[in-house]
Design a protein around this motif. Structure first.
Motif, PDB file in Angstrom:
ATOM      1  N   SER A  12       0.818  -1.210   0.000  1.00  0.00           N
ATOM      2  CA  SER A  12       0.000   0.000   0.000  1.00  0.00           C
ATOM      3  C   SER A  12       0.855   1.264   0.000  1.00  0.00           C
ATOM      4  O   SER A  12       0.353   2.345  -0.296  1.00  0.00           O
ATOM      5  CB  SER A  12      -0.939   0.011   1.197  1.00  0.00           C
ATOM      6  N   ALA A  13       2.131   1.159   0.299  1.00  0.00           N
ATOM      7  CA  ALA A  13       3.004   2.338   0.371  1.00  0.00           C
ATOM      8  C   ALA A  13       3.455   2.864  -0.999  1.00  0.00           C
ATOM      9  O   ALA A  13       3.441   4.086  -1.199  1.00  0.00           O
ATOM     10  CB  ALA A  13       4.206   2.035   1.242  1.00  0.00           C
ATOM     11  N   PRO A  14       3.882   2.022  -1.962  1.00  0.00           N
ATOM     12  CA  PRO A  14       4.399   2.571  -3.217  1.00  0.00           C
ATOM     13  C   PRO A  14       3.443   3.478  -3.996  1.00  0.00           C
ATOM     14  O   PRO A  14       3.894   4.512  -4.510  1.00  0.00           O
ATOM     15  CB  PRO A  14       4.772   1.327  -4.029  1.00  0.00           C
ATOM     16  N   PRO A  15       2.131   3.182  -4.082  1.00  0.00           N
ATOM     17  CA  PRO A  15       1.276   4.143  -4.793  1.00  0.00           C
ATOM     18  C   PRO A  15       1.276   5.522  -4.153  1.00  0.00           C
ATOM     19  O   PRO A  15       1.275   6.539  -4.852  1.00  0.00           O
ATOM     20  CB  PRO A  15      -0.121   3.510  -4.736  1.00  0.00           C
ATOM     21  N   HIS A  16       1.323   5.570  -2.831  1.00  0.00           N
ATOM     22  CA  HIS A  16       1.313   6.852  -2.143  1.00  0.00           C
ATOM     23  C   HIS A  16       2.655   7.572  -2.283  1.00  0.00           C
ATOM     24  O   HIS A  16       2.692   8.798  -2.420  1.00  0.00           O
ATOM     25  CB  HIS A  16       0.953   6.659  -0.676  1.00  0.00           C
ATOM     26  N   ILE A  17       3.735   6.842  -2.258  1.00  0.00           N
ATOM     27  CA  ILE A  17       5.057   7.458  -2.424  1.00  0.00           C
ATOM     28  C   ILE A  17       5.213   8.016  -3.830  1.00  0.00           C
ATOM     29  O   ILE A  17       5.658   9.154  -4.025  1.00  0.00           O
ATOM     30  CB  ILE A  17       6.167   6.437  -2.092  1.00  0.00           C
ATOM     31  N   SER A  19       2.775   8.820  -5.841  1.00  0.00           N
ATOM     32  CA  SER A  19       1.833   9.933  -5.969  1.00  0.00           C
ATOM     33  C   SER A  19       2.377  11.201  -5.333  1.00  0.00           C
ATOM     34  O   SER A  19       2.185  12.294  -5.859  1.00  0.00           O
ATOM     35  CB  SER A  19       0.497   9.572  -5.332  1.00  0.00           C
ATOM     36  N   CYS A  20       3.061  11.058  -4.213  1.00  0.00           N
ATOM     37  CA  CYS A  20       3.649  12.223  -3.550  1.00  0.00           C
ATOM     38  C   CYS A  20       4.718  12.866  -4.417  1.00  0.00           C
ATOM     39  O   CYS A  20       4.753  14.090  -4.568  1.00  0.00           O
ATOM     40  CB  CYS A  20       4.222  11.805  -2.200  1.00  0.00           C
ATOM     41  N   ILE A  21       5.566  12.052  -5.014  1.00  0.00           N
ATOM     42  CA  ILE A  21       6.629  12.585  -5.879  1.00  0.00           C
ATOM     43  C   ILE A  21       6.035  13.282  -7.099  1.00  0.00           C
ATOM     44  O   ILE A  21       6.426  14.402  -7.451  1.00  0.00           O
ATOM     45  CB  ILE A  21       7.592  11.461  -6.284  1.00  0.00           C
ATOM     46  N   VAL A  22       5.057  12.636  -7.743  1.00  0.00           N
ATOM     47  CA  VAL A  22       4.423  13.237  -8.915  1.00  0.00           C
ATOM     48  C   VAL A  22       3.660  14.498  -8.532  1.00  0.00           C
ATOM     49  O   VAL A  22       3.682  15.496  -9.256  1.00  0.00           O
ATOM     50  CB  VAL A  22       3.507  12.206  -9.615  1.00  0.00           C
ATOM     51  N   PHE A  28       5.132  21.922  -8.556  1.00  0.00           N
ATOM     52  CA  PHE A  28       6.270  22.796  -8.829  1.00  0.00           C
ATOM     53  C   PHE A  28       6.179  23.384 -10.230  1.00  0.00           C
ATOM     54  O   PHE A  28       6.375  24.587 -10.417  1.00  0.00           O
ATOM     55  CB  PHE A  28       7.576  22.014  -8.654  1.00  0.00           C
ATOM     56  N   THR A  29       5.875  22.545 -11.222  1.00  0.00           N
ATOM     57  CA  THR A  29       5.789  23.066 -12.591  1.00  0.00           C
ATOM     58  C   THR A  29       4.588  23.987 -12.768  1.00  0.00           C
ATOM     59  O   THR A  29       4.663  24.957 -13.523  1.00  0.00           O
ATOM     60  CB  THR A  29       5.726  21.928 -13.621  1.00  0.00           C
TER      61      THR A  29
END
Length: 127
Positions: A12-17, A19-22, A28-29
């Protein structure tokens, strides 16, 4: 895809990580380009693609569904800070901004409550 007892929690952690980076990159852009509408529509389009993949690819296995869930998370999570900042920049006055932010967060929470009660029988069989 075999799952151990701790594996669902770890998966369950990788989708949230991701998503946070994206979300940080898109925010920022959007701030750098000084426009949010195109970035919101891009995130919404990614979310629509992810949810569509979740609907139609259930016969290909859980690995494909996991990738589609990651795509849906990326699309839906990346639009939230952009919408919040867009609304607060377009509404004048502190009181109106506070009410607008409260309404947006309130409707988001209400939709989470409603979705839990509107699940269909065929969805329960898949998951």
């Amino acid at each position: 895809m075999e799952l151990l007892n701790k594996s669902p929690q770890l998966m369950s952690a990788p989708p949230h990580i991701i998503s946070c980076i994206v979300m940080l990159l898109i925010s920022f852009t959007a701030g750098r380009c000084k426009e949010r509408g195109y970035h919101i529509s891009l995130g919404a389009l990614i979310g629509i693609i992810g949810y569509t993949l979740l609907l139609y690819l259930n016969k290909y296995g859980s690995t494909v569904l996991y990738g589609a869930a990651c795509t849906a998370c990326i699309g839906s999570y990346s639009t939230i800070p952009l919408i919040m900042s867009w609304i607060t920049n377009n509404i004048g006055g502190y009181t109106k901004r506070i009410v607008a932010i409260g309404l947006i967060i309130g409707f988001g929470n209400i939709s989470g409550i409603v979705v839990g009660h509107v699940s269909m029988d065929w969805m329960l069989m898949i998951y």
